[in-house]
Every structure is written in C-alpha cells, then in structure tokens.
Design a protein around this motif. Structure first.
Motif, PDB file in Angstrom:
ATOM      1  N   GLY A  48      20.566  43.200  35.841  1.00 59.28           N
ATOM      2  CA  GLY A  48      19.795  41.981  35.651  1.00 59.28           C
ATOM      3  C   GLY A  48      20.497  41.003  34.742  1.00 59.28           C
ATOM      4  N   ASP A  49      21.715  41.353  34.330  1.00 64.34           N
ATOM      5  CA  ASP A  49      22.518  40.493  33.461  1.00 64.34           C
ATOM      6  C   ASP A  49      23.894  40.342  34.093  1.00 64.34           C
ATOM      7  OD1 ASP A  49      20.664  40.191  31.183  1.00 64.34           O
ATOM      8  OD2 ASP A  49      20.999  42.342  30.915  1.00 64.34           O
ATOM      9  N   ASP A  50      24.284  39.120  34.406  1.00 64.50           N
ATOM     10  CA  ASP A  50      25.570  38.896  35.062  1.00 64.50           C
ATOM     11  C   ASP A  50      26.738  39.500  34.292  1.00 64.50           C
ATOM     12  OD1 ASP A  50      25.571  37.159  37.597  1.00 64.50           O
ATOM     13  OD2 ASP A  50      24.145  36.086  36.342  1.00 64.50           O
ATOM     14  N   PHE A  51      26.726  39.351  32.978  1.00 67.89           N
ATOM     15  CA  PHE A  51      27.867  39.796  32.184  1.00 67.89           C
ATOM     16  C   PHE A  51      27.949  41.314  32.054  1.00 67.89           C
ATOM     17  CE2 PHE A  51      24.489  37.759  29.741  1.00 67.89           C
ATOM     18  CZ  PHE A  51      23.935  38.845  29.069  1.00 67.89           C
ATOM     19  N   LYS A  76      30.061  37.346  44.626  1.00 69.06           N
ATOM     20  CA  LYS A  76      30.166  38.290  45.735  1.00 69.06           C
ATOM     21  C   LYS A  76      31.548  38.944  45.758  1.00 69.06           C
ATOM     22  CE  LYS A  76      29.580  40.397  49.696  1.00 69.06           C
ATOM     23  NZ  LYS A  76      28.998  39.804  50.902  1.00 69.06           N
ATOM     24  N   SER A  77      32.584  38.178  45.487  1.00 66.67           N
ATOM     25  CA  SER A  77      33.935  38.713  45.510  1.00 66.67           C
ATOM     26  C   SER A  77      34.115  39.796  44.452  1.00 66.67           C
ATOM     27  CB  SER A  77      34.953  37.588  45.291  1.00 66.67           C
ATOM     28  OG  SER A  77      36.276  38.091  45.293  1.00 66.67           O
ATOM     29  N   MET A  78      33.589  39.559  43.256  1.00 67.34           N
ATOM     30  CA  MET A  78      33.704  40.563  42.202  1.00 67.34           C
ATOM     31  C   MET A  78      32.951  41.838  42.573  1.00 67.34           C
ATOM     32  SD  MET A  78      32.510  40.575  38.224  1.00 67.34           S
ATOM     33  CE  MET A  78      30.866  41.090  38.701  1.00 67.34           C
ATOM     34  N   VAL A  79      31.736  41.672  43.085  1.00 67.96           N
ATOM     35  CA  VAL A  79      30.942  42.832  43.486  1.00 67.96           C
ATOM     36  C   VAL A  79      31.661  43.608  44.582  1.00 67.96           C
ATOM     37  CG1 VAL A  79      28.799  43.528  44.633  1.00 67.96           C
ATOM     38  CG2 VAL A  79      28.730  41.871  42.758  1.00 67.96           C
ATOM     39  N   LYS A  80      32.248  42.902  45.523  1.00 71.15           N
ATOM     40  CA  LYS A  80      32.965  43.564  46.617  1.00 71.15           C
ATOM     41  C   LYS A  80      34.189  44.317  46.090  1.00 71.15           C
ATOM     42  CE  LYS A  80      34.548  42.663  51.332  1.00 71.15           C
ATOM     43  NZ  LYS A  80      34.732  41.609  52.378  1.00 71.15           N
ATOM     44  N   SER A  81      34.874  43.735  45.116  1.00 65.98           N
ATOM     45  CA  SER A  81      36.024  44.417  44.520  1.00 65.98           C
ATOM     46  C   SER A  81      35.596  45.735  43.885  1.00 65.98           C
ATOM     47  CB  SER A  81      36.693  43.524  43.461  1.00 65.98           C
ATOM     48  OG  SER A  81      37.277  42.385  44.050  1.00 65.98           O
ATOM     49  N   ALA A 104      38.606  43.575  39.966  1.00 62.85           N
ATOM     50  CA  ALA A 104      37.226  43.380  39.509  1.00 62.85           C
ATOM     51  C   ALA A 104      37.192  42.998  38.030  1.00 62.85           C
ATOM     52  CB  ALA A 104      36.409  44.646  39.746  1.00 62.85           C
ATOM     53  N   ARG A 105      38.021  43.654  37.237  1.00 65.10           N
ATOM     54  CA  ARG A 105      38.075  43.354  35.807  1.00 65.10           C
ATOM     55  C   ARG A 105      38.552  41.923  35.578  1.00 65.10           C
ATOM     56  NH1 ARG A 105      41.594  46.811  34.658  1.00 65.10           N
ATOM     57  NH2 ARG A 105      40.119  48.556  34.579  1.00 65.10           N
ATOM     58  N   LYS A 106      39.564  41.518  36.335  1.00 62.70           N
ATOM     59  CA  LYS A 106      40.080  40.149  36.229  1.00 62.70           C
ATOM     60  C   LYS A 106      38.996  39.137  36.579  1.00 62.70           C
ATOM     61  CE  LYS A 106      43.620  37.155  38.308  1.00 62.70           C
ATOM     62  NZ  LYS A 106      44.726  37.108  39.326  1.00 62.70           N
ATOM     63  N   ASN A 136      37.122  36.398  34.119  1.00 60.55           N
ATOM     64  CA  ASN A 136      37.215  34.984  34.491  1.00 60.55           C
ATOM     65  C   ASN A 136      35.847  34.315  34.519  1.00 60.55           C
ATOM     66  OD1 ASN A 136      38.632  32.577  35.599  1.00 60.55           O
ATOM     67  ND2 ASN A 136      37.482  33.070  37.455  1.00 60.55           N
ATOM     68  N   LEU A 137      34.818  35.079  34.923  1.00 65.68           N
ATOM     69  CA  LEU A 137      33.460  34.520  35.040  1.00 65.68           C
ATOM     70  C   LEU A 137      32.665  34.603  33.741  1.00 65.68           C
ATOM     71  CD1 LEU A 137      32.417  35.940  38.542  1.00 65.68           C
ATOM     72  CD2 LEU A 137      32.877  33.544  37.976  1.00 65.68           C
ATOM     73  N   LEU A 138      33.186  35.281  32.756  1.00 61.80           N
ATOM     74  CA  LEU A 138      32.407  35.561  31.550  1.00 61.80           C
ATOM     75  C   LEU A 138      31.893  34.294  30.879  1.00 61.80           C
ATOM     76  CD1 LEU A 138      31.339  37.802  29.730  1.00 61.80           C
ATOM     77  CD2 LEU A 138      33.479  37.670  28.433  1.00 61.80           C
TER      78      LEU A 138
END
Length: 291
Positions: A186-189, A215-220, A229-231, A235-237
């Motif tokens: 429930g928290d993006d970060f 979606k790309s991060m979740v798919k990774s 995924a870590r990258k 990047n989105l933080l």
C-alpha cells in the motif's frame, strides 16, 4: 487473484466541484494503454471520504463501464460502519465490480476482535473477492498480523493492502498465511522490499502519473530481474516521496493537472498545494520529464 501494478485512481472534479466523468474515462484509458493490471476506484486517492452515495456509485459505475472487462476493477467500498460497508459493497457487486477494497474502520478505533467481526460480517454478506486495507496513518489503529491471519480463513478474503509501513508485519502474514491471502503493498516506496518478501504487487498512487514505469518495475520483480528492479525503484523514489509532501491525493492530483490530464481541484477539507511544496513538486516532475 489480483496482482501486479494496480492504480488507486484519482477522481477528477470540474471547477464547479462535480465529478468530471469525461476526464475520468480518459484517465482510465491512460492506465490501460500503459499496462496497469487493475483499476481501483474510490480508494483514499479517489477521495472516497468526500463523495456522497450517489457520486460514489457513479464513479464506480463509470469505471466498470469504461474498463469494459479489459482488466479487473476493485471498488473501494469500505466504511467505519459495518452495515454501511455491506450496503455499498453489495451495490458494487450489482454494478459488476470484480472485487472490493475495504479500509479498516476509521475513527471508531475498534479492538482486534471488533475488526475481525467487521470483516467477517462483510465476507459473509457479500459474495465478492475482498481486499482488506490496513492503513493506520489514516484510521488511527493498526490491524495486526494475527487478525489478518484469522481473516485469511474466509475464502472470499483474498488479499490485504498493507500500508502500515511495517515489513515485519507484512512478512509475518506471508509466512503464516501466504497460501491463503495475498499481500499487496500500500506504499509505493515499499513495493520492492515487500515483493522481495513475497507480496504480489502494489496498489499505487504514483501509477496515476507514471503507470508504465510502475508496471515496468513490478514486472522486473516478477521476472526476477533484481538489478533492474532495484535501479527502477531508486529512480522512482523521489516521485513516491513527492506524492506525499502534502496529504494524498493533493500532490498526485496536482501532478495530473500539471500534465494536462484533469483539474487539480480537491474537496474541502483538502485544499490546493502551498506555494513552497508546489515548487518542490514541479522540480521532481520536471526531472522525470512529466512537465
């Protein structure tokens, strides 16, 4: 049952304060075009707290119509009154929702047994897949892992949106009831660490403005591409953090407005962003080439 990148979609209003149905339909198309797996109308981010009954139903109905079975729709139907939650949930079922999102009762501050009985009553009265929603920062109380594990015994309680910020608590649910109930971030970060522990996805605020990237991060993560995924997570933080520099959904709705997708208007007691935080938000959005 519900997994991947799910958006807690905003509810756009006109300058006069009414539901902006046309902008809403366009927002839904933006999500589907960019790979979002599930649409979640009338959550916290959708300002459910200031929608009246008629509007609440209208927003859910519009979402179901526009999605047209292309992805699942989980309708936010929670309330701090059990009978009211049952009524709203039954109506969502009649309209064709694929599932319901049930925020823990707020303000009342029930005991853990009260929470159990609340969700038990809804599970027994509404024949839909149900996603529990634990968000102590909004409700004033935490639903413990033990209570969630008890509720996992109900077949139609299929997931919990964990927004407690407690990785240990979420991990305890997965360790003891992961075969019966899915954990969703429930928290993006916290999506990356929670999915590393076994969570099945995220109900995202950031996906309102960056659906493809979330979606790309979740798919990774799903593909076990942990370095990528870590990258993406790092990047989105700053975007995730910017979405909460004022009360959600004020920053994300302001962002969508700056991107030309809807009006920034929110309903009292929420108000427009202050000048200082608005400038901070614009800096982050500019960095990610959103404005």
């Amino acid at each position: 049952m519900f997994y991947g990148s799910m958006v807690a979609i905003i509810t756009p209003f006109t300058a006069e304060g009414t539901f902006d149905e046309e902008s809403y339909r366009q927002l839904i198309e933006f999500q589907i075009e960019n790979g979002t797996d599930v649409i979640v109308p009338c959550g916290t981010t959708g300002e459910s707290a200031t929608l009246n009954y008629e509007e609440h139903n209208q927003v859910i109905k519009t979402c179901i119509e526009q999605v047209n079975k292309r992805v699942p729709v989980i309708a936010g139907t929670g309330s701090n009154a059990t009978a009211e939650a049952i009524e709203i949930s039954q109506h969502a079922k009649e309209m064709g929702a694929d599932g319901i999102l049930l925020v823990s009762p707020y303000y009342n501050k029930p005991s853990q047994e009260g929470l159990f009985q609340h969700y038990k009553a809804i599970a027994e009265n509404v024949a839909l897949p149900q996603v529990l929603y634990n968000v102590p920062g909004r409700t004033g109380m935490n639903m413990t892992a033990a209570t969630t594990i008890r509720l996992a015994e109900f077949d139609n309680i299929v997931a919990i949106k964990e927004a407690s910020g407690d990785l240990t608590q979420a991990s305890e649910i997965i360790a003891n009831a992961g075969d019966k109930i899915d954990v969703l971030s429930g928290d993006d970060f916290l999506t990356l660490p929670l999915m590393a522990c076994g969570a099945k996805g995220v109900i995202s605020v950031t996906a309102n403005i960056l659906p493809k990237e979330v979606k790309s991060m979740v798919k990774s993560i799903q593909n076990g591409q942990w370095d990528e995924a870590r990258k993406q997570h790092l990047n989105l933080l700053d975007v995730h953090q910017a979405m909460f520099i004022e009360s959600n959904p004020v920053p994300v709705k302001t962002s969508a407005s700056l991107m030309g997708k809807c009006q920034a208007d929110v309903r009292l007691p929420l108000v427009s962003m202050g000048d200082a935080t608005l400038e901070k938000l614009k800096t982050v959005l500019s960095k990610h080439q959103l404005i």
